[in-house]
Design an enzyme around this catalytic site. Sequence first.
Site: not given
Length: 290
Positions: A54, A98, A121
């Site tokens: 990422k 994460q 997200d």
Amino acid sequence: MTATIIDGKAFAAGLRARVGDAAAAFTRAAGRRPGLAVVLVGEDAASAVYVRSKGKATVAAGMESFEHRLPADTDEAALLALVERLNADDAVDGILVQLPLPPHIDERAVIARIDPAKDVDGFHPVNAGRLATGLDALVPCTPLGCLMLLKDLHPSLSGMEAIVIGRSNIVGKPMGQLLLGESCTVTTAHSRTRDIAAHVRRADIVVAAVGIPAFVKPDWVKPGATVIDVGINRTETGLVGDVDPAVAAVAGAMTPVPGGVGPMTIAVLLRNTLVAAGRRAGVTVDEGAL
Ligand code: NAP
């Protein structure tokens, strides 16, 4: 019939290039680059790989990447304090924590603390609610990537029968909302669904997000259906999806694993970061062109 293989890798590369161009335009207009902060708690090997890729993709798209690696024994209060600092930091447009987090940390509390405007997200309840009620939202990356692949193939999904297998907050539920938003007739299947094959047989669109290797069988699938395989299962024979590869003999189009949905997730994360940056800075980003 042999299914057209949907090349998610190529589509994702195109999306990343478009986001890169739009990020450069944002930087010219705003006088700063869009910024994505990624937080990793602990040493989970798969998570560390995701975070690294990422970060690399963020920089390659002309954005700032801020990586925060915290030890596995970080307590919840310290993580929440970091989230608060990132919420207040003007250089940060997107915050991604994460998952999974270590078991002593309440994931829901952490997600709820992220500023919804920076929730790239799309997991914050405000964004989930906005998606469900048809308002502008930051939408979870994997299902939005699936929708982009579907719409590339079928510009109008209106009236189609769709089944989503799986009801997680990360994939299944937002996927169902997106398909409903496109006026599909949506069925959501899960571990308690009776006679799942009968439901799948009706569907023009099948999205499998189950986490069981080769779960969807060829005799379940309506000939010509479009099949999106979200599954990423690590087995002794390598990476396999949730759809039996033999489905390709029945389906009209199908995503491969790897090279289908997988590459879309990071590309959409970059897209969401740019969209968040544009909305926060009051800089116009042509979201429809991405
Ligand atoms: P998850 O949270 O474990 O959810 C799995 C879902 O499948 C649950 O809703 C579960 O039902 C349902 N299910 C389990 N067994 C079933 C059965 N026998 N019949 C019907 N439904 C069943 O998983 P997830 O996070 O949504 O991920 C799903 C898959 O996608 C995994 O392979 C994951 O690795 C992959 N994934 C890929 C990406 C990507 O970038 N491509 C991103 C995220 C996830 P219940 O709710 O009833 O338990």
